[in-house]
Design a protein around this motif. Structure first.
Motif, PDB file in Angstrom:
ATOM      1  N   ASP A 382       0.859  -1.187   0.000  1.00  0.00           N
ATOM      2  CA  ASP A 382       0.000   0.000   0.000  1.00  0.00           C
ATOM      3  C   ASP A 382       0.892   1.233   0.000  1.00  0.00           C
ATOM      4  O   ASP A 382       1.918   1.261   0.705  1.00  0.00           O
ATOM      5  CB  ASP A 382      -0.902   0.000   1.241  1.00  0.00           C
ATOM      6  N   PRO A 383       0.532   2.263  -0.764  1.00  0.00           N
ATOM      7  CA  PRO A 383       1.349   3.478  -0.784  1.00  0.00           C
ATOM      8  C   PRO A 383       1.488   4.129   0.588  1.00  0.00           C
ATOM      9  O   PRO A 383       2.433   4.889   0.822  1.00  0.00           O
ATOM     10  CB  PRO A 383       0.596   4.396  -1.764  1.00  0.00           C
ATOM     11  N   GLY A 384       0.557   3.848   1.502  1.00  0.00           N
ATOM     12  CA  GLY A 384       0.650   4.430   2.848  1.00  0.00           C
ATOM     13  C   GLY A 384       1.679   3.780   3.732  1.00  0.00           C
ATOM     14  O   GLY A 384       1.863   4.199   4.881  1.00  0.00           O
ATOM     15  N   GLY A 385       2.392   2.746   3.212  1.00  0.00           N
ATOM     16  CA  GLY A 385       3.413   2.076   4.005  1.00  0.00           C
ATOM     17  C   GLY A 385       2.818   1.013   4.914  1.00  0.00           C
ATOM     18  O   GLY A 385       1.630   0.702   4.858  1.00  0.00           O
ATOM     19  N   TRP A 386       3.683   0.458   5.785  1.00  0.00           N
ATOM     20  CA  TRP A 386       3.240  -0.617   6.666  1.00  0.00           C
ATOM     21  C   TRP A 386       2.201  -0.149   7.666  1.00  0.00           C
ATOM     22  O   TRP A 386       1.457  -0.970   8.231  1.00  0.00           O
ATOM     23  CB  TRP A 386       4.430  -1.235   7.387  1.00  0.00           C
ATOM     24  N   GLN A 387       2.118   1.158   7.941  1.00  0.00           N
ATOM     25  CA  GLN A 387       1.101   1.660   8.865  1.00  0.00           C
ATOM     26  C   GLN A 387      -0.308   1.380   8.350  1.00  0.00           C
ATOM     27  O   GLN A 387      -1.253   1.265   9.142  1.00  0.00           O
ATOM     28  CB  GLN A 387       1.273   3.177   9.095  1.00  0.00           C
ATOM     29  N   ALA A 388      -0.450   1.245   7.042  1.00  0.00           N
ATOM     30  CA  ALA A 388      -1.768   1.005   6.444  1.00  0.00           C
ATOM     31  C   ALA A 388      -2.034  -0.476   6.203  1.00  0.00           C
ATOM     32  O   ALA A 388      -3.058  -0.827   5.612  1.00  0.00           O
ATOM     33  CB  ALA A 388      -1.876   1.772   5.118  1.00  0.00           C
ATOM     34  N   VAL A 389      -1.104  -1.341   6.670  1.00  0.00           N
ATOM     35  CA  VAL A 389      -1.203  -2.772   6.397  1.00  0.00           C
ATOM     36  C   VAL A 389      -1.354  -3.533   7.713  1.00  0.00           C
ATOM     37  O   VAL A 389      -0.609  -3.283   8.669  1.00  0.00           O
ATOM     38  CB  VAL A 389       0.033  -3.280   5.633  1.00  0.00           C
ATOM     39  N   LYS A 390      -2.301  -4.444   7.759  1.00  0.00           N
ATOM     40  CA  LYS A 390      -2.441  -5.350   8.895  1.00  0.00           C
ATOM     41  C   LYS A 390      -1.644  -6.614   8.585  1.00  0.00           C
ATOM     42  O   LYS A 390      -1.836  -7.235   7.538  1.00  0.00           O
ATOM     43  CB  LYS A 390      -3.907  -5.694   9.134  1.00  0.00           C
ATOM     44  N   VAL A 391      -0.731  -6.987   9.510  1.00  0.00           N
ATOM     45  CA  VAL A 391       0.175  -8.109   9.277  1.00  0.00           C
ATOM     46  C   VAL A 391      -0.071  -9.174  10.347  1.00  0.00           C
ATOM     47  O   VAL A 391      -0.194  -8.857  11.542  1.00  0.00           O
ATOM     48  CB  VAL A 391       1.644  -7.657   9.314  1.00  0.00           C
ATOM     49  N   ALA A 392      -0.124 -10.428   9.943  1.00  0.00           N
ATOM     50  CA  ALA A 392      -0.277 -11.554  10.865  1.00  0.00           C
ATOM     51  C   ALA A 392       0.706 -12.643  10.468  1.00  0.00           C
ATOM     52  O   ALA A 392       0.984 -12.854   9.278  1.00  0.00           O
ATOM     53  CB  ALA A 392      -1.706 -12.088  10.844  1.00  0.00           C
ATOM     54  N   TYR A 393       1.235 -13.338  11.495  1.00  0.00           N
ATOM     55  CA  TYR A 393       2.164 -14.442  11.293  1.00  0.00           C
ATOM     56  C   TYR A 393       1.558 -15.692  11.923  1.00  0.00           C
ATOM     57  O   TYR A 393       1.207 -15.693  13.111  1.00  0.00           O
ATOM     58  CB  TYR A 393       3.518 -14.152  11.941  1.00  0.00           C
ATOM     59  N   MET A 407      -0.857 -10.399   4.739  1.00  0.00           N
ATOM     60  CA  MET A 407      -0.898  -8.940   4.679  1.00  0.00           C
ATOM     61  C   MET A 407      -2.267  -8.517   4.165  1.00  0.00           C
ATOM     62  O   MET A 407      -2.704  -8.973   3.097  1.00  0.00           O
ATOM     63  CB  MET A 407       0.199  -8.415   3.757  1.00  0.00           C
ATOM     64  N   THR A 408      -2.937  -7.643   4.937  1.00  0.00           N
ATOM     65  CA  THR A 408      -4.289  -7.215   4.588  1.00  0.00           C
ATOM     66  C   THR A 408      -4.323  -5.702   4.465  1.00  0.00           C
ATOM     67  O   THR A 408      -3.881  -4.992   5.381  1.00  0.00           O
ATOM     68  CB  THR A 408      -5.297  -7.675   5.651  1.00  0.00           C
ATOM     69  N   VAL A 409      -4.863  -5.232   3.336  1.00  0.00           N
ATOM     70  CA  VAL A 409      -5.058  -3.802   3.095  1.00  0.00           C
ATOM     71  C   VAL A 409      -6.544  -3.573   2.860  1.00  0.00           C
ATOM     72  O   VAL A 409      -7.207  -4.380   2.177  1.00  0.00           O
ATOM     73  CB  VAL A 409      -4.242  -3.322   1.877  1.00  0.00           C
ATOM     74  N   ALA A 410      -7.083  -2.533   3.427  1.00  0.00           N
ATOM     75  CA  ALA A 410      -8.517  -2.256   3.300  1.00  0.00           C
ATOM     76  C   ALA A 410      -8.928  -2.212   1.829  1.00  0.00           C
ATOM     77  O   ALA A 410      -8.306  -1.539   1.002  1.00  0.00           O
ATOM     78  CB  ALA A 410      -8.850  -0.935   3.991  1.00  0.00           C
ATOM     79  N   GLY A 411      -9.996  -2.962   1.519  1.00  0.00           N
ATOM     80  CA  GLY A 411     -10.545  -2.958   0.170  1.00  0.00           C
ATOM     81  C   GLY A 411      -9.841  -3.872  -0.800  1.00  0.00           C
ATOM     82  O   GLY A 411     -10.195  -3.896  -1.994  1.00  0.00           O
ATOM     83  N   LYS A 412      -8.840  -4.634  -0.351  1.00  0.00           N
ATOM     84  CA  LYS A 412      -8.105  -5.525  -1.242  1.00  0.00           C
ATOM     85  C   LYS A 412      -8.077  -6.931  -0.645  1.00  0.00           C
ATOM     86  O   LYS A 412      -8.152  -7.100   0.580  1.00  0.00           O
ATOM     87  CB  LYS A 412      -6.664  -5.028  -1.450  1.00  0.00           C
ATOM     88  N   PRO A 413      -7.950  -7.955  -1.472  1.00  0.00           N
ATOM     89  CA  PRO A 413      -7.860  -9.314  -0.940  1.00  0.00           C
ATOM     90  C   PRO A 413      -6.547  -9.504  -0.177  1.00  0.00           C
ATOM     91  O   PRO A 413      -5.533  -8.868  -0.510  1.00  0.00           O
ATOM     92  CB  PRO A 413      -7.922 -10.201  -2.189  1.00  0.00           C
ATOM     93  N   PRO A 414      -6.536 -10.327   0.843  1.00  0.00           N
ATOM     94  CA  PRO A 414      -5.304 -10.549   1.607  1.00  0.00           C
ATOM     95  C   PRO A 414      -4.237 -11.225   0.758  1.00  0.00           C
ATOM     96  O   PRO A 414      -4.544 -12.001  -0.169  1.00  0.00           O
ATOM     97  CB  PRO A 414      -5.755 -11.447   2.753  1.00  0.00           C
ATOM     98  N   MET A 415      -3.006 -10.930   1.063  1.00  0.00           N
ATOM     99  CA  MET A 415      -1.856 -11.485   0.348  1.00  0.00           C
ATOM    100  C   MET A 415      -1.159 -12.496   1.248  1.00  0.00           C
ATOM    101  O   MET A 415      -0.884 -12.212   2.417  1.00  0.00           O
ATOM    102  CB  MET A 415      -0.890 -10.358  -0.054  1.00  0.00           C
ATOM    103  N   PHE A 416      -0.869 -13.687   0.711  1.00  0.00           N
ATOM    104  CA  PHE A 416      -0.242 -14.767   1.453  1.00  0.00           C
ATOM    105  C   PHE A 416       1.202 -14.953   0.984  1.00  0.00           C
ATOM    106  O   PHE A 416       1.464 -15.067  -0.217  1.00  0.00           O
ATOM    107  CB  PHE A 416      -0.984 -16.090   1.229  1.00  0.00           C
ATOM    108  N   VAL A 417       2.134 -14.970   1.946  1.00  0.00           N
ATOM    109  CA  VAL A 417       3.530 -15.337   1.670  1.00  0.00           C
ATOM    110  C   VAL A 417       3.856 -16.506   2.594  1.00  0.00           C
ATOM    111  O   VAL A 417       3.764 -16.384   3.818  1.00  0.00           O
ATOM    112  CB  VAL A 417       4.492 -14.162   1.914  1.00  0.00           C
ATOM    113  N   LEU A 418       4.215 -17.637   2.004  1.00  0.00           N
ATOM    114  CA  LEU A 418       4.541 -18.831   2.788  1.00  0.00           C
ATOM    115  C   LEU A 418       6.047 -19.003   2.863  1.00  0.00           C
ATOM    116  O   LEU A 418       6.726 -19.087   1.838  1.00  0.00           O
ATOM    117  CB  LEU A 418       3.922 -20.073   2.127  1.00  0.00           C
TER     118      LEU A 418
END
Length: 465
Positions: A382-393, A407-418
């Protein structure tokens, strides 16, 4: 016989003449008395003169010696002190909070004395008034036989040579300004005879978390470290392999570089570059009472062993692809543990492979995924940086199967990195085509299924493809 008359004796003169006649031309010789009178007087005067000269020489020697001694500053001060009395010295000022004291124990085991006086109650910050200390030297002693017998010294006002770990200042909850002496269980406070058994118990707790998983034909796994890219180069399995994930304590590793993380009350145990500590984790529950387990943390790192199915090593302890050496020195990471002493033995439980939402740091299994974010190998989606991203491990089960970064950004599908076998993979379409992970390899169908299974622990992300 007549009566003796002294006056008649004075008029009586007897003259004895030589039996032989003397020539009239010879000058009469002086009498014995007159002949010896002058030499006797001269002898007395010579002795007196010598005595005076001796006194003068001795006085000069003494004055010379005194002058030499007075050139030595400490001796001069001591002599002047004897003659003139002690020199008045200015009284050092007591800074705010130096004479008010709280004592914090982590864990709250055993007993404490202050200047030899047992303390039945330790004032609680923000609730009780602190101890008030007089000027001078004070000694705190913490005893929990047989494992703890620790003493430290503090002075009011503070002086060189003080050994108590103190923090002074206005902190939330305190009644005014006070010092806090935080005494914590660590290798510095544990009796030397119990160091080895404690370290063995910590490593034993980590050993129970070891796990393994199968590296399928064609899968990527961690390989040799490339100093240019500061990352490991992934290798492709040309045969089925066994990947074993172990965890190694760095509590007694003088070469490991540890993160600077404050550790709770007084923030005495900072672990800033020194892993040889056992600290209370600021995000853990408060220490339990005597007899209960103590919540703390140590430093440890993950280690991969890649072998053939019949046990021959392919890669032994290779660096992780996550490349977290830039941040923590190697791949050391804080690990929550619970420590207890039953009177005879240590009992330690390492919290590895457990998702703890209260902790600001992920599980040790996910340390590599966390490092990819910190080292910008995964960029904010997200252009707003990590402050605009919800991160879970989310650590895998078993741990060797991997860790899922969501990684979850408002209005977008979550992104998975394994993160699997030390390699980061884009595990869904949103990650593969999103801003976060354009350079990551794409997970295959089997690896994507693992990611989907772990994502079910977050209901809001389950089913995202």
């Amino acid at each position: 016989m007549g009566i003796h008359n002294p006056e008649q004796d004075d008029d009586l003169q007897i003259e004895v003449s030589s039996l032989q006649p003397q020539p009239s031309s010879v000058t009469p010789q002086p009498s014995v008395e007159s002949a010896t009178a002058q030499p006797l007087f001269a002898l007395r005067r010579s002795r007196l003169t010598q005595r005076r000269r001796g006194i003068i020489v001795t006085a000069l020697l003494v004055l010379t010696l005194v002058a030499l001694v007075l050139t030595i500053a400490p001796t001069r001060a001591a002599l002047l002190g004897v003659v003139l009395g002690p020199t008045p010295t200015a009284t050092a000022p007591v800074r705010a909070g130096e004479d008010n004291l709280y004592i914090a124990l982590n864990p709250t085991w055993g007993t404490v004395t202050l200047d030899g006086r047992p303390l039945t109650h330790l004032p609680v910050e923000g609730i009780d008034q602190p101890f008030h200390l007089a000027r001078g030297v004070h000694v705190i002693r913490w005893r929990f036989p047989p494992i703890i017998d620790f003493s430290c010294r503090l002075t009011v006002p503070t002086a060189l040579g003080d050994t108590c770990p103190l923090q002074v200042g206005i902190l939330p909850g305190k009644k005014g300004i006070a010092s806090v002496a935080t005494l914590q269980l660590s290798l510095k406070t544990v009796a030397p005879a119990y160091h080895g058994s404690l370290l063995a118990a910590i490593q034993g707790a980590l050993d129970t978390k070891q796990s393994s998983d199968l590296v399928r034909l064609g899968e990527l796994y961690v390989g040799q470290y490339n100093p240019t890219s500061q990352r490991s180069v992934p290798l492709v399995a040309t045969q089925p392999l066994r990947a074993v994930l172990s965890f190694v304590s760095d509590v007694e590793n003088p070469n490991a570089q540890c993160p600077a993380i404050g550790s709770g009350p007084g923030e005495y145990c900072m672990m800033n570059g020194d892993c040889r500590e056992i600290c209370i984790a600021p995000w853990q529950t408060p220490p339990t009472s005597q007899g209960g387990a103590w919540q703390a943390y140590i430093i440890a790192h993950a280690s991969w062993h890649i072998t053939t199915l019949d046990g021959h090593f392919i890669e032994q302890d290779p660096p992780d692809v996550g490349g977290i050496s830039n941040l923590l020195g190697n791949n050391e990471f804080p690990v929550p543990i619970a420590i207890n002493w039953d009177g005879s033995n240590w009992h330690v439980d390492a919290m590895v492979g457990v998702r703890d939402q209260s902790s600001p740091l992920p599980d040790l299994v996910c340390a590599s995924a966390w490092a990819d974010v910190q080292n910008s190998f995964v960029v904010p989606p997200d252009p707003g940086g990590w402050q605009a991203v919800k991160v879970a491990y989310i650590p895998g089960v078993p741990a060797a199967s991997g860790c899922l970064l969501i990684m979850t950004v408002a209005g977008k599908p979550p992104m998975f990195v394994l993160h699997r076998f030390g390699v980061a993979l884009a595990a869904n379409a949103a990650a593969a085509h999103g801003l976060c992970c354009p350079a990551l390899p794409i997970a295959d169908a089997y690896e994507q299924a693992i990611a989907q299974q772990l994502a079910r622990q977050l209901p809001e992300t389950a089913g995202s493809g």
